[in-house]
Design a protein around this motif. Structure first.
Motif, PDB file in Angstrom:
ATOM      1  N   ARG A   1       0.819  -1.216   0.000  1.00  0.00           N
ATOM      2  CA  ARG A   1       0.000   0.000   0.000  1.00  0.00           C
ATOM      3  C   ARG A   1       0.851   1.263   0.000  1.00  0.00           C
ATOM      4  O   ARG A   1       0.391   2.334   0.381  1.00  0.00           O
TER       5      ARG A   1
ATOM      6  N   GLN B   1      -0.604   4.617  -1.370  1.00  0.00           N
ATOM      7  CA  GLN B   1      -1.635   5.246  -0.550  1.00  0.00           C
ATOM      8  C   GLN B   1      -1.047   5.908   0.688  1.00  0.00           C
ATOM      9  O   GLN B   1      -1.585   6.892   1.185  1.00  0.00           O
TER      10      GLN B   1
ATOM     11  N   GLU C   1       1.015   9.417  -4.480  1.00  0.00           N
ATOM     12  CA  GLU C   1       1.384   8.908  -5.807  1.00  0.00           C
ATOM     13  C   GLU C   1       2.717   9.478  -6.312  1.00  0.00           C
ATOM     14  O   GLU C   1       3.510   8.763  -6.905  1.00  0.00           O
TER      15      GLU C   1
END
Length: 184
Positions: free
Chosen positions: A95, A98, A102
């Motif tokens: 992850r 997140q 980005e």
């Protein structure tokens, strides 16, 4: 006074004797014994038959032999082996976009986690992004510890881009470190 006779070895006065089963009572006792013996033979035959078929079968109710869902089997394995922290950090690596955003995720990639020292190593594709991530490191450590638990990540070790791969060929001397190795 009582006598010691072969029928009465203790020397005490004989008490009331229970009558020997006779007639219908004797038939009931014999029938019960025969049923128990037949049940034992039937259980043994049933177990042999189940062993030939491939073991015991599961019934309508859940028991320990039932198949387990993959997610719960993995969670049980992680808990039994004590892999909670490495698995959680692995989830963070999945992850990563997140957590850091980005833009940062395009240029910085987590490489490994040292469980003993609680250090997360991150490789950046340029020195500018490495410097930027070094400035963001305390904020990222706090965010990761919120997600994983206090003290899981103590330090983020930021590494810049690696140099070009060394090429060895016919014009290189064995053991040479390259063009800077020509003086002395």
């Amino acid at each position: 006074m009582t006598e010691n006779t072969p029928e009465n070895p203790s020397g005490k006065a004989p008490g009331p004797r229970s009558p020997e089963p006779s007639g219908v009572d004797l038939a009931r006792v014999a029938l019960r014994a025969a049923k128990d013996a037949a049940r034992a033979r039937g259980d043994a035959a049933q177990q042999k038959k189940q062993a030939r078929r491939g073991g015991l079968r599961s019934g309508a109710r859940a028991d320990g032999r039932d198949p387990m869902a993959l997610g719960s089997a993995i969670n049980r394995l992680i808990t039994e082996r004590g892999w909670e922290a490495p698995a959680a950090v692995g989830g963070v690596m999945g992850r990563w976009p997140q957590i850091v955003g980005e833009d940062v995720a395009k240029h910085c990639v987590p490489e490994r986690y040292d469980e003993e020292e609680h250090v997360l190593s991150v490789r950046c594709d340029s020195t500018a992004w490495a410097t930027n991530l070094r400035l963001l490191a305390p904020t990222l450590v706090a965010r990761l510890n919120e997600d994983l638990g206090h003290g899981t990540v103590k330090v983020i070790k930021v590494q810049g881009p690696g140099g070009p791969a060394r090429r060895y060929g016919p014009l290189r001397a064995p053991g040479s470190t390259g063009p800077g190795d020509t003086y002395g």
